[in-house]
Write an enzyme that holds these catalytic residues in place. Structure first.
Site, PDB file in Angstrom:
ATOM      1  N   GLY A 175       2.706   3.520  -5.787  1.00  0.00           N
ATOM      2  CA  GLY A 175       2.482   3.349  -7.219  1.00  0.00           C
ATOM      3  C   GLY A 175       3.658   2.755  -7.948  1.00  0.00           C
ATOM      4  CB  CYS A 195     -11.060   4.111  -3.753  1.00  0.00           C
ATOM      5  SG  CYS A 195     -11.821   2.798  -4.751  1.00  0.00           S
ATOM      6  N   GLY A 255       1.683  -2.541  -3.020  1.00  0.00           N
ATOM      7  CA  GLY A 255       0.440  -3.304  -3.059  1.00  0.00           C
ATOM      8  C   GLY A 255       0.536  -4.465  -4.023  1.00  0.00           C
ATOM      9  NE  ARG A 256      -1.485  -2.294  -9.086  1.00  0.00           N
ATOM     10  CZ  ARG A 256      -1.610  -1.525 -10.158  1.00  0.00           C
ATOM     11  NH1 ARG A 256      -2.230  -1.979 -11.227  1.00  0.00           N
ATOM     12  NH2 ARG A 256      -1.113  -0.306 -10.184  1.00  0.00           N
ATOM     13  CD  GLN A 291      -7.530   3.031   2.822  1.00  0.00           C
ATOM     14  OE1 GLN A 291      -8.109   2.338   1.990  1.00  0.00           O
ATOM     15  NE2 GLN A 291      -6.356   3.617   2.581  1.00  0.00           N
ATOM     16  CE  LYS A 311      -2.795   4.509  -1.537  1.00  0.00           C
ATOM     17  NZ  LYS A 311      -2.880   3.060  -1.877  1.00  0.00           N
ATOM     18  N   PRO A 321      -3.296  -1.045   1.306  1.00  0.00           N
ATOM     19  CG  PRO A 321      -4.840   0.642   1.779  1.00  0.00           C
ATOM     20  CD  PRO A 321      -3.362   0.363   1.751  1.00  0.00           C
ATOM     21  CG  MET A 322      -3.991  -3.950  -2.667  1.00  0.00           C
ATOM     22  SD  MET A 322      -2.870  -5.060  -3.553  1.00  0.00           S
ATOM     23  CE  MET A 322      -2.144  -5.947  -2.157  1.00  0.00           C
TER      24      MET A 322
END
Length: 356
Positions: free
Chosen positions: A209, A108, A232-233, A78, A147, A23-24
């Site tokens: 990560g 977060c 993610g990224r 989420q 998470k 999730p972003m």
């Protein structure tokens, strides 16, 4: 698949392949998730992280963030927050809209989230975290997952203790991002902590990560024996990364997107955005993806600059065509000659920037 990499289940929800779109905020909306799902290889899609304060106070934006399509399943919502009552209300809402899984964000690091006791703030308040998780378990029947991060401060690494607590509260999957709240997104994720958590609990464990390549994903599975990997990224820079990893898992030829594929995906994403939201927000989201997606491409910085300076649908479409026509024909791309170069911002996974 190779022996060490296989599908896993969160209760009766199969995650196949064992790859999760992380999730972003401001990124993994319904359009982006569907775009990635269509490329292949995504075993689980997760919503943007959603404020329970917004959800339970009928904020239209928060409710929109829970929307999903059937072809996205399995799909997790989420949520984040620090008040048990509101977390329970939001969890029930997620179940009512049909989510397969309810995920609680305990990772977060954004100050505006942490100061209200949510996100990674829960890592230093295990009593509150336990109360939230136990309360949610009482009101939903779908699987509950979390998470987490390595810990709150660099000197208080408590991921293993947090994972054990979560398991004791009925959590059925734990995703660990191997950085602390204090670390933010600096340095590198500690994947050895993923291994330690995997050894300490019985529920499935996934790691998160710095996974941006096929080799990196395979190494993380091999080194930690984790059940899944979150990306993610890396998916913003390469929307085909899930498909490519899945290809490698099955020993298939690895898809290498052509320039035509890269042009087409920008058009496809822009079409989805325009179907889903008004013109101006769609253009701003498009600027964000174009900035990430063209990192490393010939003339990519010049293209990003011209996209960032576009203000209408027609301008965005014209800039895409100008750029790809130039590089496909081997001509240099000059973009807006003389304009200062606009660099794509580095985005994190819970407070991603949007172009204003």
């Amino acid at each position: 698949m190779t022996p060490e990499i296989k599908p896993f289940k969160i209760r009766d929800v199969e995650i196949n392949p064992p790859l999760v779109l992380s999730p972003m905020a401001g990124v993994t909306d319904v359009s982006f998730r569907r775009l990635l799902k269509r490329r292949g290889g995504v075993g689980l899609s997760v919503s943007e992280f959603i404020s329970v304060e917004g959800l339970t106070r009928n904020n239209p934006k928060s409710k929109r963030q829970m929307r999903f399509y059937e072809d996205e399943r399995p799909f997790a919502v989420q949520i984040f927050g620090g008040q048990p009552e509101r977390m329970c209300m939001a969890a029930e809402m997620a179940q009512e809209v049909g989510a397969d899984i309810l995920d609680v964000n305990c990772g977060c690091p954004a100050p505006k989230v942490v100061k209200h006791g949510g996100g990674s703030g829960l890592l230093k308040d295990h009593c509150r975290l336990a109360e939230i998780l136990k309360s949610i378990k009482k009101v939903i029947t779908i699987p509950l997952t979390v998470k987490i991060r390595a810990g709150f401060y660099d000197h208080t690494i408590n991921a293993v203790d947090t994972a054990k607590l979560a398991e004791d509260c009925g959590v059925e999957h734990i995703a660990l991002h191997g950085r602390t709240k204090e670390q933010g997104y600096r340095g590198f994720a500690n994947w050895d902590l993923v291994r330690q958590v995997k050894e300490a609990v019985r529920v499935p464990v996934s790691g998160s990560g710095d996974v941006t390549t096929i080799e990196g994903a395979f190494a993380r599975f091999r080194e930690t024996a984790c059940d899944g990997v979150l990306i993610g990224r890396g998916a913003m820079a390469n929307p085909w990364i899930f498909r490519q990893i899945e290809d490698a898992m099955h020993g298939r030829p690895i898809l290498e997107p052509t320039l035509a594929d890269k042009r087409a995906i920008l058009h496809e994403y822009f079409d989805m955005l325009r179907e889903d939201m008004p013109e101006t927000p769609a253009i701003n989201r498009m600027k964000q993806l174009a900035g990430q997606f063209t990192r490393g491409l010939q003339g990519g910085a010049l293209f990003r600059t011209s996209i960032y300076h576009s203000h209408t649908v027609e301008e965005v479409l014209d800039r895409i065509e100008e750029y790809f026509e130039a590089i496909e024909s081997g001509r240099p791309y000059y973009g807006e000659a003389g304009a200062p170069i606009v660099e794509a911002p580095e985005l994190d996974s819970c407070e991603a920037l949007t172009t204003s």
